[in-house]
Design a protein around this motif. Sequence first.
Motif, PDB file in Angstrom:
ATOM      1  N   PHE A 235       0.855  -1.189   0.017  1.00  0.00           N
ATOM      2  CA  PHE A 235       0.053   0.171  -0.002  1.00  0.00           C
ATOM      3  C   PHE A 235       0.932   1.425   0.062  1.00  0.00           C
ATOM      4  N   THR A 236       1.905   1.309   1.017  1.00  0.00           N
ATOM      5  CA  THR A 236       2.662   2.427   1.045  1.00  0.00           C
ATOM      6  C   THR A 236       3.498   2.727  -0.120  1.00  0.00           C
ATOM      7  N   ALA A 237       4.097   1.546  -0.815  1.00  0.00           N
ATOM      8  CA  ALA A 237       4.820   1.675  -1.902  1.00  0.00           C
ATOM      9  C   ALA A 237       4.136   2.117  -2.995  1.00  0.00           C
ATOM     10  N   VAL A 238       2.821   1.700  -3.399  1.00  0.00           N
ATOM     11  CA  VAL A 238       2.043   2.118  -4.468  1.00  0.00           C
ATOM     12  C   VAL A 238       1.697   3.758  -4.312  1.00  0.00           C
ATOM     13  N   TYR A 239       1.215   3.827  -3.006  1.00  0.00           N
ATOM     14  CA  TYR A 239       0.710   5.323  -2.736  1.00  0.00           C
ATOM     15  C   TYR A 239       2.103   6.480  -2.864  1.00  0.00           C
ATOM     16  N   ALA A 240       3.028   5.802  -2.612  1.00  0.00           N
ATOM     17  CA  ALA A 240       4.085   6.966  -2.262  1.00  0.00           C
ATOM     18  C   ALA A 240       4.362   7.015  -3.748  1.00  0.00           C
TER      19      ALA A 240
END
Lengths: 717, 124
Positions: A235-240
């Motif tokens: 999640f974090t990677a994608v939204y980063a």
Amino acid sequence: MNAINYFSISFLLGALACYVSGVWVLFKNSRSSVNKSWFLLSLTAGTWSVSHFIMAVTPDYNLAWRFAYILYASAILIPVCYLYFVFALLNAVSGHKKHLLLALIGSVIFLSLLSSHWFIKDVTAKAMFRFYDDLGPLAALFVAYFAVVPTYGLLLLLRSAGTKGKEKFLQIQYVAIASLFGFIGGGSTFGLAFNIPLLPYPIILFVFYPLLITFAILRYRLMAINAVITRTGIFTAVYAIVLGVPLVLVTIGKNWLMHLLGPNWWLAPLTLLMFLATIGPFVYINLQKRAEAILLRKQRAYRETLRSAAAEMTRIRNLEQLTEFIFETIAETIHVSHAALYTWDTPKNSFILLAGHHMYADQPPEIAQTNPLITFIENLKEPLIREEINRKAEENPGTPFNDIAQEMQALKATLIVPSFLENRLANLLILGDKAGGDTYQPDDLAVFSVLANQISLAIENAALYQNMENQVKQRTQQLMDVQKQLVQAEKLATIGTLAGGVAHEINNPLTAILTNAQMLLAVCENLDADTKESLEIIEEATKRCKIIVQKLMTYSKKPLETTMVYDFNLLDVITTAVSFLKFQFEQDNVKTVLNAPDKNYPIRGNHNEMEQVITNVLLNARDAIKQIRPDGTIEIELSQDQNWVNVSIKDEGGGIPQEIIGRIFDPFFTTKEVGKGLGLGLSICQSIIDKHHGMIRVKSKTGKGTIVTIDIPRAKK
Amino acid sequence: MAKKILVIDDDVLVTKSIVKYLKVKGYEVESADSGKTAIALAQRLAFDLIVADIRMPEMNGLEAIRKIREINSLQGRAHPQEIIITGYASDDLQKEAQEMQVAAYIYKPFDIGEFMAAVERCLT
């Protein structure tokens, strides 16, 4: 300087998170020591954080000072509260009262030293904070204390992680990670307090730590940490990327874009943002699925096996084969330590152990309907995990959870999966520990629930099928019995027809014998006594043959043919019948006694047929006696009045049971074995008596004997 | 003159026995082993009594008796009485014999006294 910044917001959010979490958790269960200790910890931690916030934003020096005191008062209490929390989590409060007392003493000492200038020197503006604490050497001591006590708590947690069972282990993992977040986040604020140029960037971790712990306390069936990490990570990677790339573009590439696109340069990053935001979710879902497929590959494999097994099950009709198949499948795919299946048994009114795999010798054979476990499951309608129940029992002492935990223990169940048929609890699938010690995941439970329901259906199916098979067997047997009887009847009918021809055959030679014997007796003059006696014997023997053949013929004649009707004496009929049977009865040690006060009992009808009736009844009487005793007497009584002639034949046999007596006149009804009696007797007797316009009745008592009464209208001259 | 009796029965043991006894009792006896033979004899001779079995192959006793009656009618002789002796108890046949008004219907094996009583009754 903008007081409202990342740091001050983090302090505020952190405080809110602590307060809300503490209150909510306490509200959920105010009796559990875990919840109570967490409330205290949150209160102190929250107060610490809110104090920092106020200090960071207030322009008032005096307010800042006041809150500096409050801040450190709370901070001093945090270690002891944390320790209390840890002990509560490990259910070890009672054993560690001394430790808590020590920590409390430490806190009290520091609290008393708080007002000294050696502790808090001053509050001043530092970096982007309006006011920040400025600490002295005593505070350094305090920091040491602050480091030691919670570290000790954390170590305790980690050390006992392995001993508490899998569900607790997960909980401890969460709490440990959260604690690290909390202490790193919170601890990072001390740097600046000692004028070490370290800004408390990690403070954001402090915001997450209460959320994690709330989650760990309130939520059962925690997802495995690696699954959480994977999901969060993706999640974090994608939204980063979704947010970060446009941001980078804006910050770094602004000039280049302006050069490229002029005044509307901001369209480029905006478009990019929108594009990425649109595809973001899809990418996230896709990556998530792949990650989970890899992570849960092993688990998924056996879930597939179980699903296809479930479909296969309904095809097996034989109950034994079915249970074998079920447990084979479970054993091969999940590798449980043991498994057992209980199914509802209506006659016994309880759940009985149907089958199992690697069961313990003392696996209970039955679960009563009144068992609290049953009621609980019927209301819950969901699988039960023992660790969860144990946890609930620990946290809620004195509630039914304790009993249920005990019942699960008695059933040796790590997992109980109920299955329902039409809203009614039908089966309980009990599973032991997963080999390898993994806990049962929520996905597992879903698959097992489906499996359990399929098992219910399959078992019901098999049971129904078996029932049908039994019924078919029964009917077939009945049909075969009736067929045997029909074959017998036909045989006898044929014999009847044969009898005629045979009789004729025998009668001719008999004629020759009798005629010659009688002739010799009549004609020869000088017979010596021996020769005479021999001839007389021949004569008598032949006459006996005649009678036997006669009776055989009349007995197997077809009834209801037109017969000659005339007046005759019933007494004659009876005496003939009795004398015919005399020899047989003597063999059987059965006596007949005839009471007939009058000489003549006239009736109209056919004397052969009446003889058939009387013979039949006498034979039945003889058989009844022979069934229960070695000898006996048959009493025949003749009586008459103006209109009726009555004969009653009484035996001292075993009697006819109440439930049979209504059927004895039915054609083909017999209590004798095949071949021994056809059951035509009494039904024919009844038709003959009917033809004679009379009545035949049977009165019987088991153990007392039977009386057959025949009434025939008296013949009028 | 001695009375003449015709005995019709397909069983030779039976005929021999009856014939023997009747002869001892002073009667003249002819025997036939079938209806056909009986009819042939009846054509030639006049009998005072016929003793016949019913169940015989080809022609049963009652048939034979009917035919003999016809012959006697044709020949204008007096009709002899008939005694039926039979080993087979069929109601139909018994009824038929009754309708034909035979003198007696006796079941085999019979008591010789009973038989002789019937014979003497018919011949007086």
